[in-house]
Design a protein around this motif. Structure first.
Motif, PDB file in Angstrom:
ATOM      1  N   GLY A 152       0.818  -1.213   0.000  1.00  0.00           N
ATOM      2  CA  GLY A 152       0.000   0.000   0.000  1.00  0.00           C
ATOM      3  C   GLY A 152       0.843   1.250   0.000  1.00  0.00           C
ATOM      4  N   CYS A 346      -4.853   4.748   2.470  1.00  0.00           N
ATOM      5  CA  CYS A 346      -5.551   3.703   1.727  1.00  0.00           C
ATOM      6  C   CYS A 346      -6.006   2.644   2.716  1.00  0.00           C
ATOM      7  N   LYS A 351     -12.311   4.338   3.125  1.00  0.00           N
ATOM      8  CA  LYS A 351     -13.600   4.467   2.434  1.00  0.00           C
ATOM      9  C   LYS A 351     -14.615   5.215   3.295  1.00  0.00           C
ATOM     10  N   GLU A 374      -7.613   0.853  -4.892  1.00  0.00           N
ATOM     11  CA  GLU A 374      -6.977  -0.246  -4.153  1.00  0.00           C
ATOM     12  C   GLU A 374      -5.461  -0.109  -4.246  1.00  0.00           C
ATOM     13  N   LEU A 377      -3.176  -3.261  -4.075  1.00  0.00           N
ATOM     14  CA  LEU A 377      -3.093  -3.976  -5.353  1.00  0.00           C
ATOM     15  C   LEU A 377      -2.203  -3.225  -6.331  1.00  0.00           C
TER      16      LEU A 377
END
Length: 450
Positions: A152, A346, A351, A374, A377
């Motif tokens: 991340g 992140c 969110k 994301e 990812l």
């Protein structure tokens, strides 16, 4: 499992050795690191596990081994969790001193003979078996791994921020902090020179980016704590029912409920609803900057009421406590020489719009989200691009793949409120230690009488 704290005693004994490898862990060995966990296994499962195990892996290295058959370990995992040094390798004296000298056998074959930088291509890529399981071509490149939170950070720290008028613009990368927030939270920053911060993990050379020193703070329970506080409240059943009827997630519903409460009470800022409700958030111990796994959570300001309003206020106070914990970590890093000016977030908690705004308000720093939703990812994709030779370096892949998205800025009208809230926050820990000390004195006196 990092969250398993069974090895607290082993971690404490390792800390008591005062070995020089602890200099890279803030001077204190955490039960979330691998040496105390390994020592626990040796002492508690000597036949069933310790003597029969051929290899011990961190999860990222286990996955790359399953994918490629390569036993090479990532510099990220063994430096950050296992005490490996990028410059001098394993320290024989450390493993002997803590009672794990058998790991030295066969040049540390059980925990890693070969170590490589993240993104280095492993073996011949995906094995036939792994390729079939994943539905990918055999030989697909696989890069040496990253710990999930560190992936991340790779996905965040290189974000292009041109034109966003952020304080870190045209400043070195060391002015940025990546905050990866989910079940727990990790706070990561890098620097050109090693900077030690008491109670904070690192500095680690090349564990994240080649040639740079990584420092890593963290909170052992954040998303997990919010779930604990909300789901354990008497009004949770009502909350869940009303949220389902409105078609919203329970946290979105709580955020809206707090806005309505602030409007009804004619509060300009909903943050101020908790002026008399305070939380110390370390229900699972403090990872940073106190490095105290034995501290526990505190709440002050509760009444006998158990309404949905009370649940919403406790939820808000917990959000604020988590954000003030981030401020505490940043304060320790600032005192050691860092100049963090911008947060990049992140993870699942990013969110939550209230979580983001509360972090900005409580720290006084702008919060930046990546354009890619994301980032973990994205960080994995950066490593893949290096392994496949599509990019010549991690830095190049970061520049090409990472962009900034939404920016959340702090409300200056709340600066004084959070300064006072932070003073209360720090006082809660002092009071807890005082109370623990008083009870230990009582226990000692009772034993002496008998």
């Amino acid at each position: 499992m990092w969250m398993d704290h069974r090895a607290v005693d082993q971690a404490s004994r390792i800390t008591e050795t005062g070995h020089s490898v602890l200099d890279s862990f803030g001077g204190i060995m955490s039960p979330e690191m691998q040496p105390p966990k390994l020592l626990w296994l040796k002492e508690n499962l000597p036949q069933l596990c310790w003597k029969s195990a051929t290899h011990f892996f961190d999860l990222p290295d286990f996955l790359s081994w399953k994918a490629t058959g390569s036993l090479s370990r990532s510099l990220c995992t063994v430096v950050c969790k296992w005490t490996y040094s990028a410059s001098s390798g394993w320290d024989d004296t450390f493993w002997t001193q803590i009672g794990l000298e058998d790991l030295k056998e066969n040049n540390y074959s059980r925990i890693g003979q070969q170590v490589c930088v993240p993104g280095s291509p492993l073996g011949s890529g995906l094995t036939e078996e792994a390729a079939a399981d994943l539905g990918l071509p055999q030989g697909t490149a696989v890069g040496a791994s990253l710990i999930d939170a560190h992936a991340g950070a790779i996905g965040l720290l290189g974000a292009d921020i041109s034109g966003l008028h952020l304080p870190c613009e045209k400043q070195p990368i060391s002015s940025r902090m990546a905050l990866i927030c989910g079940t727990s939270s990790c706070h990561m920053a890098v620097s050109q020179q090693p900077v030690s911060v008491p109670g904070v993990w690192g500095p680690y050379l090349s564990a994240l980016l080649p040639g740079l020193w990584l420092i890593e703070g963290g909170q052992s329970a954040t998303g997990r704590l919010l779930d604990h506080m909300v789901k354990g409240h008497a009004a949770y059943g009502q909350l869940k029912q009303e949220a389902e009827q409105s078609g919203q997630h329970v946290y979105s519903y709580l955020n809206l409920h707090l806005e309505n409460m602030a409007a009804a009470m004619e509060e300009t800022h909903l943050d101020q609803l908790t002026a008399h409700l305070h939380v110390w958030p370390d229900f699972h111990g403090n990872r940073s900057p106190l490095a105290d796994p034995m501290t526990r959570g505190l709440v002050t300001g509760l009444s006998l009421s158990q309404t949905l309003d009370d649940l919403a206020l406790l939820y808000l106070a917990t959000q604020q406590a988590i954000a003030l914990g981030s401020r505490h970590i940043i304060q320790a890093m600032t005192q050691a020489g860092y100049d963090i000016t911008t947060l990049f977030l992140c993870g699942g908690l990013s969110k939550n719009t209230l979580f983001l705004q509360t972090h900005a308000n409580a720290t006084g720093l702008p919060v930046v989200l990546a354009a890619e939703p994301e980032s973990v990812l994205l960080g994995a994709a950066v490593i893949g691009a290096c392994a496949s030779m599509d990019c010549a370096s991690t830095e190049e892949a970061m520049r090409r793949m990472s962009r900034a998205g939404e920016v959340i800025r702090p409300n200056p009208e709340l600066q004084s409120f959070y300064e006072r809230k932070f003073r209360v926050f720090l006082r809660l820990y002092e009071l807890q230690k005082e109370c623990v000390g008083l009870m230990e004195d009582t226990s000692r006196s009772t034993r002496q009488l008998h």
